[in-house]
Write a protein that holds these residues in place. Sequence first.
Motif, PDB file in Angstrom:
ATOM      1  N   UNK A  75      -3.437  11.073 -17.698  1.00 53.84           N
ATOM      2  CA  UNK A  75      -3.441   9.581 -18.173  1.00 53.84           C
ATOM      3  C   UNK A  75      -1.994   9.174 -18.354  1.00 53.84           C
ATOM      4  N   UNK A  76      -1.216   9.807 -19.070  1.00 51.73           N
ATOM      5  CA  UNK A  76       0.093   9.215 -19.293  1.00 51.73           C
ATOM      6  C   UNK A  76       0.898   9.085 -17.768  1.00 51.73           C
ATOM      7  N   UNK A  77       0.751   9.795 -17.029  1.00 54.30           N
ATOM      8  CA  UNK A  77       1.442   9.618 -15.692  1.00 54.30           C
ATOM      9  C   UNK A  77       1.019   8.300 -14.842  1.00 54.30           C
ATOM     10  N   UNK A  78      -0.566   8.314 -15.192  1.00 51.23           N
ATOM     11  CA  UNK A  78      -1.222   7.031 -14.365  1.00 51.23           C
ATOM     12  C   UNK A  78      -0.475   5.761 -15.306  1.00 51.23           C
ATOM     13  N   UNK A  79      -0.443   5.685 -16.215  1.00 48.47           N
ATOM     14  CA  UNK A  79      -0.044   4.735 -16.923  1.00 48.47           C
ATOM     15  C   UNK A  79       1.585   4.319 -16.671  1.00 48.47           C
ATOM     16  N   UNK A  80       2.554   5.270 -16.616  1.00 50.62           N
ATOM     17  CA  UNK A  80       3.770   5.141 -16.530  1.00 50.62           C
ATOM     18  C   UNK A  80       4.153   4.873 -14.814  1.00 50.62           C
ATOM     19  N   UNK A  81       3.339   5.584 -13.997  1.00 53.40           N
ATOM     20  CA  UNK A  81       3.828   5.255 -12.620  1.00 53.40           C
ATOM     21  C   UNK A  81       2.821   3.909 -12.126  1.00 53.40           C
ATOM     22  N   UNK A  82       1.875   3.550 -12.993  1.00 57.11           N
ATOM     23  CA  UNK A  82       1.160   2.351 -12.686  1.00 57.11           C
ATOM     24  C   UNK A  82       0.185   2.507 -11.472  1.00 57.11           C
ATOM     25  N   UNK A  83      -0.622   3.717 -11.622  1.00 54.88           N
ATOM     26  CA  UNK A  83      -1.477   4.102 -10.429  1.00 54.88           C
ATOM     27  C   UNK A  83      -2.862   4.376 -11.047  1.00 54.88           C
ATOM     28  N   UNK A  84      -3.905   4.133 -10.041  1.00 56.92           N
ATOM     29  CA  UNK A  84      -5.089   4.438 -10.456  1.00 56.92           C
ATOM     30  C   UNK A  84      -5.596   5.626 -11.061  1.00 56.92           C
ATOM     31  N   UNK A  85      -5.982   5.866 -12.171  1.00 56.95           N
ATOM     32  CA  UNK A  85      -6.110   7.130 -12.930  1.00 56.95           C
ATOM     33  C   UNK A  85      -7.066   8.018 -12.232  1.00 56.95           C
ATOM     34  N   UNK A  86      -8.066   7.561 -11.537  1.00 51.88           N
ATOM     35  CA  UNK A  86      -8.764   8.310 -10.845  1.00 51.88           C
ATOM     36  C   UNK A  86      -8.293   9.262  -9.833  1.00 51.88           C
TER      37      UNK A  86
END
Length: 731
Positions: A85-96
Motif C-alpha cells: 500500500x505504501x509503494x502504491x502511494x509513493x510510486x502513484x501506481x494502481x494498488x491492485x
Amino acid sequence: MPEHTIIRVAVPSPLRRQFDYLLPRSVGPAAPGQRVQVAFGQQQLVGIITELPQSSDLPVEKLKPVLALIDSQPLFDTALLQLCLWAANYYQHPVGEVLHAALPALLRAGEQAALATETRWQITVQGLGLPEGAPKGAKKQANLLTFLRAGARTPADIEQAGFSRAILKALGDKQLVEAIEIAETQTFNGPLSELALTLNQEQSAALKAIKPTGFSTSLLDGVTGSGKTEVYLQAIAQQLEAGRQALVLVPEIGLTPQTVARFQRRFNVPVGILHSGVADGGRNSAWLRARAGLDRIIIGTRSAVFTPLKHPGIIIVDEEHDNSYKQQEGFRYSARDLAVYRAHQLHIPLLMGSATPSLESLSNTRSGRYQHLKLSKQAASEHSTRIIPVDIRAQQLQEGLASQSLAAIKGAVAKGEQALVFINRRGFAPVIMCHFCGWQAKCPRCDARMTLHRQPYHLHCHHCDHQRRVPQQCPDCKAPELQHIGQGTERTEEFLSKLLPHTPILRIDRDSTRSHKQLNSMLDQIATGEPCVLVGTQMLAKGHHFPKVSTVVILEADGGLFSADFRATEKMAQLIIQVAGRAGREALQGQVLLQSHHTDHPYLQLLLNQGYGALADCLLRERQVVELPPFSFMVILRAESKRPENALQFLQQARAKAEGLQAPSPQFRYLGPLPASMEKRQDRFRFLLQLQASSRAQLQQFLPQWLAQIEQMALSRRVRWNLDVDPQETH
C-alpha cells in the motif's frame, strides 16, 4: 447482525481506486490480505481484500457479492500488505497491480496457497497404548513401532532402517500406524556446513558495526575483491543462529547461481530462489516456504523484495548501485529503496554493498542517514590492480583493439592466465553502410540503426526486436559494396579467434547465453582456470569472481563523458571500476587497459588517479550546485502515440494542469514537453515532461491531485502514458 460484510478489494486494473463488494458471513470471516474472486465488468478477477470499511459510498443493495473467498487466512501479513500500500502511494501506481506484482504467478491466478507436502508415518493413539514389544509374535512389527515412537518418519527413512513395505502395511491394517501429510521440512545440525573465513581488520570492524537487531542502514563501500560477500555471510550467520531469516537481493539472474552456490556451501539451511528464470511452481513454493519460515535464506532479484518473511532478520542488497533494481515498465519501483522502507518497517538491519556506490547512497552517508562502512583492501590479493589509459587517437587499430591491448592479451595467455575484453555492444557491427552513397540500414519502426549479426546472419534492432535479411546490394544506388562499421562482441570474438587460434574465445552476451545452461557452462569453463579470452558485455561486469583473469581491456566505455543524461558520468565510472574489478582478484597481478579518445578528460583523470570516491565527491558537489538528485526530487511523465501531435498535446495539457496546482518556482520546476532521446520507437512517438521539487513531501502531496486531473483529460485515453517517480532514465 447483517448477513454480509462489506469488503474493500484491490483488483489488477489500471484504475487508481479500489472497489467494494459484499462477502456473505456464511462464507467465512474476512480479513485484509485474503484473496477473493470477484466479477469485474465482463471478467472474473482475483482481488485482494485491503480493508473492512464500516460503510460504502454505494448503497449496499448495489454492491456485488464476491464469487469466492480463496484464502481461509490472510495471504499477505500486515507488514507485507502495508509495504504494498505504501509503494502504491509513493510510486502513484494502481494498488491492485502493485499487490499482484508482489505475488507469484500461480497465486495471482487463484491457486491455493498450499505448501508442498510429504508423506510421513506415525503411531496412532491405539498404537501408543500398546506395551513395549507388542504386538507379540510379530518381532519386526514391534521393532518398527519402537522406531516410530521417536517421531513420524518418511517412507524412505523406514526403508533405510530395514523395514519392508509389507511390515508397514501390516501395522496400517491393524490401525497401529497411520500416514499423514505434512509440509516439507528439514532438520539441521547447526546453521554452518563450512567454517567461516578469518576476517581482516576492516572486515571485522564492518561486521561489528552492523547491529544484529533493530533498524539500521549500512553502506558497505568496498573495492572489488575486498571481501564484501564474507561480511554478508557472517552477518547472516548471526541471524540464523538467532532463528531468523535473511533476504538477499542481487541485481541480475546471472549472479544468482554463483551466489546460491556459495551460500549453500556455507550454510546448512534451506535456501529459496526467486527470480524470473525459476519456473512458476518453484517460485510459488519458495514464496510460500519463506512465508512459513521454512526457507531461512531467500536469494532473488528485484521482485524478491516483496517476499513474505515469518522471522525477518536482515535484508542485504548486493551491488546496490545497479540500475536493474529499478523497474522500467509498469509498476516502476526501486527494489533498493523499498528494501530501506521494509527494513525500517520490520525493525531489522539493512546492509547494502558496492564497490561503486550510487551517489544517492553516498549522499545518505554524508547526511548521517546511512552508516558508511569501508573496505579499502583486497582480501585475497597482495597486489593492487592498475588501470592504464590507452590513448587511441591517431592509432592504427585492429578491429578496435590497440597494439598495446593486443600485446597484453597475448601476454596473459602466454603466461597461462585469462584475459577479458569488454565491449558493451552486441552483434557483429552496429552500422552497415553503402560506401558509395552513404545509405545506412535503419529500423523502420525506431529512430535507430540496425545491428548486423553474423550468428545467424541478419539485421536486428535491439530496441524493438525487428529483424530482417541483410541486403546483397545498396537499396538506394544498387552498389554492391556495403561496409560493416564499428565493433560488436561477435566481431571482436571472430578477430581474436583468428589471432589466437589455439586459445578458447568465450563470448558472453545476451545472444550467446539465452539459457542459464549456456551461461553456467561458460562460467564452469572459466572456473577451470585454463587459459582463455572472455569477450562480453555488462553481463561480465557484475559481481563474477574470475580468479585467473589477470588482464582486462575496456573498449568504448567513455561515452558517458558527453551524454545528455546527468547520470551518465556516474554510470560510466561505475562500469569501468566494476569491469576492472574482474582482474587480479587473487594472487595474480592485475592490469586494466582503458582505451579512449579522451584519456586527458578531467573526469577520467580524476577516476584513474584518485579513484571512484573522489569522482563521486566531485559529481555530488556539481549536482548540489545545480540542484539535481539527490539534492532535489524528480518525476517524469512520459507519453507515446502513433500520432506525435497527440502525445505532445497530452503533455502540454498535463503541464497546464500542473501549473494550475503548483506555479513554477525555484522550488518547483518544469521542463518540457520534450522529445525522448529516441523519439520514435516501435512505431510510436515518445515525449516527456519533467518535474523537479526541492521537497519530497511537497511533490508527494501534489502528485495525486495532478493525476486525478490528468485522468479526466480526453487525451489520457488516446495515448499511452506513465508516471516515473525517482526515475533512473531521464532521456
